[in-house]
Write a protein that holds these residues in place. Structure first.
Motif, short mmCIF file in Angstrom:
data_model
loop_
_atom_site.label_atom_id
_atom_site.label_comp_id
_atom_site.label_asym_id
_atom_site.label_seq_id
_atom_site.Cartn_x
_atom_site.Cartn_y
_atom_site.Cartn_z
N VAL B 105 0.78 -1.21 -0.21
CA VAL B 105 -0.03 -0.16 -0.03
C VAL B 105 0.92 1.17 -0.11
O VAL B 105 0.67 2.22 -0.80
CB VAL B 105 -0.96 -0.11 1.38
N LEU B 106 2.03 1.13 0.95
CA LEU B 106 2.90 2.42 0.85
C LEU B 106 3.45 2.73 -0.32
O LEU B 106 3.68 3.55 -1.07
CB LEU B 106 3.87 2.32 2.01
N GLY B 107 3.94 1.27 -0.90
CA GLY B 107 4.48 1.48 -2.14
C GLY B 107 3.81 2.11 -3.41
O GLY B 107 4.09 2.92 -4.20
N VAL B 108 2.52 1.65 -3.51
CA VAL B 108 1.53 2.18 -4.38
C VAL B 108 1.20 3.71 -4.28
O VAL B 108 1.30 4.38 -5.03
CB VAL B 108 0.09 1.29 -4.20
N THR B 109 1.20 4.02 -2.83
CA THR B 109 0.86 5.42 -2.57
C THR B 109 2.13 6.30 -3.08
O THR B 109 1.75 7.32 -3.58
CB THR B 109 0.92 5.50 -1.07
N SER B 110 3.29 5.65 -2.97
CA SER B 110 4.49 6.53 -3.29
C SER B 110 4.39 6.69 -4.76
O SER B 110 5.15 7.49 -5.38
CB SER B 110 5.68 5.85 -2.87
N ILE B 111 3.68 5.91 -5.67
CA ILE B 111 3.56 6.27 -6.96
C ILE B 111 2.36 7.11 -7.48
O ILE B 111 2.36 7.85 -8.30
CB ILE B 111 3.71 4.78 -7.94
N TYR B 112 1.18 6.43 -7.01
CA TYR B 112 -0.12 6.93 -7.45
C TYR B 112 -0.73 7.91 -6.52
O TYR B 112 -1.58 8.60 -6.60
CB TYR B 112 -0.95 5.88 -7.62
N GLY B 113 -0.09 8.29 -5.59
CA GLY B 113 -0.69 8.92 -4.19
C GLY B 113 -0.48 10.69 -4.64
O GLY B 113 0.03 10.81 -5.44
N ARG B 114 -1.15 11.32 -3.44
CA ARG B 114 -1.12 12.82 -3.73
C ARG B 114 0.04 13.37 -4.00
O ARG B 114 0.47 14.48 -4.83
CB ARG B 114 -1.68 13.50 -2.77
N ASN B 115 1.29 12.99 -3.17
CA ASN B 115 2.65 13.37 -3.32
C ASN B 115 3.50 12.11 -3.87
O ASN B 115 4.80 12.23 -4.01
CB ASN B 115 3.00 13.64 -1.98
N GLY B 116 2.87 11.62 -4.95
CA GLY B 116 3.67 10.43 -5.56
C GLY B 116 4.57 10.74 -6.71
O GLY B 116 4.21 11.89 -7.20
#
Lengths: 250, 543
Positions: B105-116
């Motif tokens: 989840v953290l990995g996915v967030t680091s790419i597609y997230g608000r600050n990704g």
């Protein structure tokens, strides 16, 4: 893909291998041979001697390192497998398991299975010739081992290419069934005038049909001639040793 | 052969443990329901309906997306056995399975997230969109991240099992690319597809961590998460009971459906690239397939790289100097090892008892006890961990403070979770060894502990090691049970990670995710190495 450029003909063709070399792992193979049109030829030899490689080279599944392969005096060394005037039958997996007998044979006509009326008639006729009339709709798993090979031969019939290669095609069948299949090959050959090459473990296969015999060892043809002569009791020593003849046994 | 043996007794004990674990939870739920706690049903009718619908919807979408992209990807990988780095790509595709959901989840967030990465790319190119990962989109991305590689590997292993003769034939018959796909590849894919799709669907309906962290409020919540929330935040037992019962019905329905589809076979999977295809590819096909493989590689590797990069950016020395972090690591390791050990004991008892009975009965049909041993191994599939956790949570509050049960519950439930896998790893090895040695041992009079020490242990060492590493990795990454029972006095690594995430200490969370990810990866590498050697050994014996 040249799906339709069938070099289709009921003509008799010769096969010539002209100093064909091929590296199989560590072994350097080197083939020189000439096969007369419309003959039956048996290839025997110890396992690993290059029997199947020889057929694979002729069929185009392997590419020669050097030398030329001529079928009917045409150089086919660099021709794609589908464009060579050759049909091959393997020991197993000749049939697509999810297709019925008619479709498996039909593939020999049209590799995309869009069969015309004439194609279908040819398929039905071929199935009848190999003795499977009435089993057109069967799936391969509902056939015996011998029947499956009959389907493969039926496909070779509708493909109608002048060379038929049998790569230990009957090795997994019992003696009686094997003889039946050989007789079928003999019938087909007489009728079509095909040039047949068969790899076999059983020298008596070569005697059942009027064959030429090629004996391979370590990637080379070390003896050749009419099977009846080579397999006679006074045949070459090398061959007698392989066959385990009486005088060289002990 | 029927010497008095302790094996059937061991099997009974193992079954009793699993039965008590699941049965206790179910009884507690039933008791609550009878006491009238099912008012929840009436009150939350529409709410329940919406939850169930979303649970199914996200599972179906995840499954469809994973499979639809996996088919061309697997086909491309299969068509080019000489693709540069192909073996490495396949190894990489095995990694998501080892990754704890929270780390992913953290990995996915680091790419597609608000600050990704994606947001940064948008900003750099002047696109005025801020990606919002929370809600259905994020859940789907994370599920596809896990299941696309799984589906690809499974489909590829199916394609790899197409006999080489078929390719020879197709090239001799002159089939074009489309005919090859329609007549050879597609039928093979189709044969395995229901099993693969069913498996992914099942994994996604019971997905907890991803939905908990990426689900956006009540509109994007599944039953599992709702059960947790109703117990953890609202302590609404009535609602938890009705939710759990619905979840149970759903799981059973899905499993019934799944049993009709058959299981995909992953056993045959290998990195071998020996299948030769005799067709020549056109330049266009080559380019297209290459682009496809590259895209798949990016999709799978970016989140992992993201985990690594943001983990390294965290203040790791400070993090590793914190007492709670060390406590969480050691708690995780102790509980994980305990769960793995317990899981091994239970599975081994089931495997030994089953083989003993099967050998003893000779050709008679298998009895009820023997069949229940096989069934017991898969019990946890029917009663999901969250249901067990919820049941015991509700039951135990009558007697003790549920939070004090945390270690026992984590070890028991995690052990039970690993049993189906461990059982499947141990059983073939044990059965093969037994069939080889039984007669010889009887003749020589080797029995009891002597036999275990001299004969069985050497054959079992490696599979036990593989199973232990796998079970421990599974337990280390699990958040479901500890999320229910966890508290300030007992924290595992995933629990601590979740807390830091909840309090927006993103840097800390990234660092912890890296530590957790590396721990699980290490265990999976050990398991994978062992499994490869195991497969090699089996082959050696066959030859």
């Amino acid at each position: 893909m040249p799906e339709n450029s069938n070099p289709r003909a009921t003509r008799s063709v010769s096969i010539r291998l002209d100093s064909v070399t091929f590296d199989y792992d560590e072994m350097a193979m080197n083939f020189d041979l000439f096969i007369e049109p419309s003959t039956i030829n048996a290839i025997i030899g110890p396992s690993g001697s290059g029997k199947s490689t020889l057929l694979n080279l002729i069929a185009g599944f392997e590419t020669a390192k050097a030398g030329r392969i001529l079928i009917d005096d045409v150089d086919v060394t660099d021709v794609a497998p589908a464009a060579r005037p050759v049909s091959m039958v393997f020991q197993d997996n000749n049939l697509f398991a999810h297709l019925d007998v008619a479709a498996n044979v039909g593939l020999g006509r049209r590799p995309d299975l869009r069969l015309t009326h004439a194609d279908r008639a040819a398929v039905t006729e071929a199935i009848r010739k190999v003795g499977l009339a009435g089993k057109e709709m069967r799936k391969p798993q509902a056939l015996s081992g011998g029947e499956r090979q009959r389907v493969a031969i039926g496909r070779a019939l509708v493909r109608n290419r002048p060379v038929l290669l049998l790569d230990e095609a009957f090795a997994s069948l019992g003696p009686a069934l094997r003889h039946e299949m050989l007789d079928l090959v003999g019938d087909v050959q007489r009728e079509t005038g095909m040039t047949v090459m068969m790899v076999t473990h059983h020298p008596d296969d070569a005697l059942r049909l009027p064959s030429m015999l090629f004996f391979l060892e370590s990637g080379r043809i070390v003896a050749s001639g009419p099977a009846v002569e080579l397999l006679a009791d006074d045949g070459p020593h090398l061959l007698r040793k392989y066959l385990g003849a009486k005088d060289s046994d002990l | 052969m029927s010497v008095r043996s302790l094996k059937p007794l061991a099997g009974v004990l193992a079954l009793a443990f699993l039965g008590a674990l699941a049965g206790g939870a179910l009884l507690s739920l039933a008791a609550e329901a009878l006491r009238g706690s099912t008012e929840g049903f009436a009150a939350f009718d529409t709410y329940l309906w919406r939850l169930a619908r979303f649970t199914l919807l996200q599972a179906v979408l995840s499954m469809v997306l994973s499979v639809v992209f996996a088919i061309p990807l697997a086909r491309a990988l299969h068509a080019h056995p000489d693709f540069p780095g192909r073996a490495m790509i396949l190894r990489l595709f095995a990694l998501p399975l080892a990754l704890p959901a929270l780390v992913a989840v953290l990995g996915v967030t680091s790419i597609y997230g608000r600050n990704g990465l994606l947001a940064a790319a948008f900003a750099a190119t002047g696109i005025d969109t801020i990606p919002n990962i929370y809600g259905l989109t994020g859940i789907l991305i994370a599920h596809v991240f896990f299941n696309l590689p799984l589906a690809t590997r499974l489909i590829l292993s199916g394609l790899d099992s197409i006999p080489e003769d078929y390719w020879k034939l197709s090239s001799q018959l002159g089939m074009g690319a489309w005919s090859r796909f329609r007549l050879i590849e597609w039928p093979m894919i189709l044969r395995n597809l229901p099993g693969i799709a069913g498996l992914i669907f099942m994994l996604c309906t019971t997905s907890f961590t991803i939905v908990l962290t990426l689900g956006g409020g009540p509109r994007a919540t599944t039953l599992e998460v709702a059960i947790y929330q109703s117990l953890h935040f609202d302590f609404d037992v009535a609602r938890a009971v009705s939710l759990t019962l619905v979840q149970l019905c759903l799981t059973i329905a899905v499993l019934l459906g799944l049993s009709l589809t058959g299981r995909p076979t992953e056993e045959g999977f290998s990195l071998r690239t020996t299948t030769r295809r005799f067709a020549r590819h056109s330049t266009l096909a080559r380019f297209f397939d290459g682009a496809l493989i590259l895209l798949g590689l990016l999709f799978v590797s970016l989140p992992m790289a993201g985990t690594l990069v943001s983990g390294l950016a965290a203040d790791l020395p400070r993090l590793l100097g914190e007492r709670p972090v060390w406590q969480a690591i050691s708690t995780s390791l102790v509980l994980g090892a305990g769960a793995a050990l317990l899981s091994l004991l239970i599975s081994l008892a089931l495997v030994m008892a089953r083989e003993f009975l099967a050998t003893d009965r000779r050709y008679a049909p298998s009895g009820l006890y023997e069949r229940s041993l096989d069934l017991g191994a898969s019990l946890i599939m029917v009663v999901p961990p969250i249901v067990i956790g919820a049941g015991w949570f509700i039951l135990s509050r009558h007697f003790v403070d549920p939070f004090r049960l945390a270690p026992i519950m984590v070890v028991s439930v995690n052990a039970a979770m690993a049993v189906p896998f461990v059982y499947r790893i141990l059983r073939p090895s044990w059965d093969t060894a037994a069939s080889r040695h039984n007669r010889l041992c009887t003749q020589l009079g080797i029995a009891g502990f002597n036999r275990f020490r001299l004969i069985d242990w050497p054959a079992l060492k490696r599979p036990l090691g593989v199973a232990f590493a796998f079970a421990m990795a599974l337990s280390l990454g699990d958040l479901g049970t500890i999320a229910l029972f966890g508290n300030n006095s007992i924290q595992t690594l995933p629990f601590l990670l979740l807390q830091r995430m909840a309090s927006y200490r993103t840097q800390d969370a990234a660092g912890l995710a890296l530590i957790l990810g590396l721990l699980c990866l290490l265990l999976m590498i050990i398991a994978d190495r062992g499994a490869t050697r195991l497969a090699g050994n089996e082959k050696g014996h066959d030859a």
